[in-house]
Enzyme design. Structure first.
Site, PDB file in Angstrom:
ATOM      1  N   HIS A   1       0.851  -1.194   0.000  1.00 50.84           N
ATOM      2  CA  HIS A   1       0.000   0.000   0.000  1.00 50.84           C
ATOM      3  C   HIS A   1       0.882   1.238   0.000  1.00 50.84           C
ATOM      4  O   HIS A   1       1.880   1.306   0.711  1.00 50.84           O
ATOM      5  CB  HIS A   1      -0.920   0.049   1.218  1.00 50.84           C
ATOM      6  CG  HIS A   1      -1.750   1.308   1.253  1.00 50.84           C
ATOM      7  ND1 HIS A   1      -2.915   1.429   0.536  1.00 50.84           N
ATOM      8  CD2 HIS A   1      -1.552   2.495   1.880  1.00 50.84           C
ATOM      9  CE1 HIS A   1      -3.413   2.637   0.725  1.00 50.84           C
ATOM     10  NE2 HIS A   1      -2.603   3.301   1.534  1.00 50.84           N
TER      11      HIS A   1
ATOM     12  N   ASP B   1     -15.808   1.104   6.641  1.00 47.70           N
ATOM     13  CA  ASP B   1     -14.850   2.108   6.177  1.00 47.70           C
ATOM     14  C   ASP B   1     -15.492   3.071   5.190  1.00 47.70           C
ATOM     15  O   ASP B   1     -15.193   4.276   5.214  1.00 47.70           O
ATOM     16  CB  ASP B   1     -13.636   1.414   5.538  1.00 47.70           C
ATOM     17  CG  ASP B   1     -12.585   2.421   5.089  1.00 47.70           C
ATOM     18  OD1 ASP B   1     -12.086   3.162   5.953  1.00 47.70           O
ATOM     19  OD2 ASP B   1     -12.300   2.484   3.881  1.00 47.70           O
TER      20      ASP B   1
ATOM     21  N   ARG C   1     -15.791  11.290   7.591  1.00 44.51           N
ATOM     22  CA  ARG C   1     -14.533  12.004   7.852  1.00 44.51           C
ATOM     23  C   ARG C   1     -14.328  13.121   6.843  1.00 44.51           C
ATOM     24  O   ARG C   1     -13.873  14.218   7.184  1.00 44.51           O
ATOM     25  CB  ARG C   1     -13.351  11.032   7.785  1.00 44.51           C
ATOM     26  CG  ARG C   1     -13.237  10.094   8.972  1.00 44.51           C
ATOM     27  CD  ARG C   1     -12.232   8.986   8.708  1.00 44.51           C
ATOM     28  NE  ARG C   1     -10.904   9.514   8.413  1.00 44.51           N
ATOM     29  CZ  ARG C   1      -9.971   8.870   7.723  1.00 44.51           C
ATOM     30  NH1 ARG C   1     -10.231   7.677   7.214  1.00 44.51           N
ATOM     31  NH2 ARG C   1      -8.796   9.415   7.534  1.00 44.51           N
TER      32      ARG C   1
ATOM     33  N   SER D   1      -8.319   2.873   8.430  1.00 46.95           N
ATOM     34  CA  SER D   1      -8.914   2.864   7.094  1.00 46.95           C
ATOM     35  C   SER D   1      -8.034   2.121   6.099  1.00 46.95           C
ATOM     36  O   SER D   1      -8.519   1.345   5.272  1.00 46.95           O
ATOM     37  CB  SER D   1      -9.150   4.306   6.624  1.00 46.95           C
ATOM     38  OG  SER D   1      -9.687   4.333   5.319  1.00 46.95           O
TER      39      SER D   1
ATOM     40  N   LYS E   1      -8.690  -2.615   5.048  1.00 45.09           N
ATOM     41  CA  LYS E   1      -8.894  -3.139   3.681  1.00 45.09           C
ATOM     42  C   LYS E   1      -7.834  -4.185   3.339  1.00 45.09           C
ATOM     43  O   LYS E   1      -8.130  -5.184   2.674  1.00 45.09           O
ATOM     44  CB  LYS E   1      -8.883  -1.985   2.681  1.00 45.09           C
ATOM     45  CG  LYS E   1     -10.066  -1.035   2.834  1.00 45.09           C
ATOM     46  CD  LYS E   1     -10.141  -0.029   1.715  1.00 45.09           C
ATOM     47  CE  LYS E   1      -9.195   1.135   1.870  1.00 45.09           C
ATOM     48  NZ  LYS E   1      -9.607   2.085   2.922  1.00 45.09           N
TER      49      LYS E   1
END
Length: 450
Positions: free
Chosen positions: A88, A167, A174, A189, A193
């Site tokens: 990520h 999420d 948010r 968050s 995932k």
């Protein structure tokens, strides 16, 4: 509303007063978010309380776990244990790293279920880049995902509707409540995932600099530490690389242009900084997963599959598995025909020239990204349509000597002429100095593990 012995207002007040929420309380609240037992105003209040008071490592890990379990959790065959890995990135200008990294890891016998996102602002996200390839589809069922992992070893797809629904609701709140920048909320968050992919190991590319979400190394380090701790807390072997994001990665900004540059990397070439990030992120991930004796051994394995063509073959197989015709995939990967034999190229190219002789001191990635967005390479709102062919192509890098009137940037655009304002803004994005420079050096600032 009260169910299961808790009141949302009590939990909000507890966090507002700086107290720590326990696992049962966090689980109840997240369940209430998904089942609408928690009112939208209460969710906004809790998010603000977390933003102001923070969360401990234990709270952040608990929040991440319950968000992960709010929907589908992908399941894989038991014989794949220890092989499921992913990466990520916190995002950057010219960040096309996933495109060569996923197939390179698959070529090293890993299974890479990369669930990625679209861009909002600046240039496109990973999915948008891939959709510049004719026929590439990012929508896959869970059954199809497993089939592709079995046969190819990697896929890059969009998030399914059943994955981490908490999420989706929390991020939307948010976004409108001024709580996006909370490190515990960012961490949960991101990691929920990835945890829903049932990973064995994860590598994180946490960027800092003028064109990154985290502007300073201190901010990026705090985020990286939170991400690593919460991910490790869920049993995922995790490592984070802090990387520099002042100037663009590589030379290409814009979707089709970035695909073409990723293909260069898969041929064992391309820009040095892109190759460095692909090999180091992949190498550290192989080491974390136990499939390299050291990080350096892992880096060597990634470099080998990039040079011997195995990573390129995996990329070709992945494209075909995700809807691209075999002949299109073959041409795109061919050194003779190449990406522009199948992808659309913008009809106009405008050269931006230097107005001074010297050494390139800096290139403002953020300003380049903003202009790219305005030309159509990104989307300002979710409903905007991306023009895959437009973007920017750098002809220099930080530390390079350049002469007055040299071309330093080529703008690929669909309308002519390029506006004077855009030309002026692009010209201001490069700083040229009389001082000697060693360039940006390595983009990797530090490696964080626990």
């Amino acid at each position: 509303m009260s169910t299961g012995g808790f009141l949302a207002a009590d939990l909000i007040a507890k966090k507002r007063d700086g107290q720590e929420l326990n696992d049962a309380e966090i689980g109840w609240f997240i369940d209430g978010v998904v089942k609408s037992h928690v009112e939208p105003s209460q969710l906004g209040s809790m998010l603000m309380a977390i933003y102001l008071k923070g969360m401990s490592t234990e709270e952040t890990t608990s929040l991440t776990k319950h968000m992960m379990n709010s929907g589908d959790v992908l399941q894989w065959p038991s014989e794949w244990k220890g092989l499921i890995v992913d990466k990520h990135s916190t995002g950057g200008v010219g960040d096309k790293i996933s495109l060569p990294l996923a197939p390179a890891l698959a070529a090293c016998s890993m299974k890479v279920p990369m669930i990625s996102g679209r861009g909002l602002g600046f240039t496109g996200g990973t999915l948008d880049k891939l959709e510049a390839i004719p026929g590439f589809t990012v929508n896959c069922s869970k059954e199809r995902m497993q089939d592709i992992l079995e046969k190819v070893g990697c896929f890059i797809v969009g998030q399914t509707a059943g994955l981490v629904p908490a999420d989706k609701t929390m991020y939307a709140t948010r976004d409108i409540s001024g709580t996006v920048e909370s490190i515990p909320l960012i961490s949960s968050s991101i990691i929920c995932k990835k945890a829903a992919e049932s990973l064995s190991a994860l590598v994180l590319d946490v960027k800092c600099g003028k064109a990154a979400f985290m502007k300073t190394e201190k901010e990026a380090r705090l985020l990286a530490e939170s991400l690593v701790k919460s991910s490790n807390g869920l049993g995922i072997k995790t490592v984070a690389l802090l990387t520099q994001m002042d100037s663009p990665i590589g030379y290409a900004i814009g979707n089709a242009l970035e695909v073409a540059e990723a293909v260069e990397c898969l041929h064992g070439g391309g820009p040095a900084d892109l190759a460095e990030l692909v090999s180091k992120l992949g190498g550290h991930l192989l080491y974390a997963a136990g499939h390299a004796t050291t990080a350096e051994d892992g880096i060597s394995k990634i470099n080998e599959v990039l040079k011997n063509g195995r990573a390129m073959n995996k990329f070709k197989e992945m494209m075909v598995a995700q809807g691209v015709e075999e002949d299109v995939a073959r041409k795109l990967c061919s050194k003779d025909e190449g990406p522009w034999s199948v992808m659309r190229k913008a009809p106009y190219q405008t050269e931006i020239k230097c107005n001074k002789t010297g050494i390139v001191e800096s290139i403002n990635a953020l300003e380049l990204a903003k202009v790219s967005l305005e030309l159509g390479a990104g989307r300002a709102k979710a409903s905007d349509k991306i023009n895959f062919s437009v973007g920017l192509q750098l002809k220099c890098y930080v530390g390079k000597k350049i002469n007055d009137n040299d071309v330093w940037l080529i703008v690929h655009h669909d309308s002519t002429p390029l506006s004077a304002l855009h030309q002026e803004r692009l010209q201001s994005a490069i700083q040229i100095s009389d001082k000697e420079s060693n360039g940006i050096g390595s983009r990797v600032i530090d490696v964080i593990t626990y």
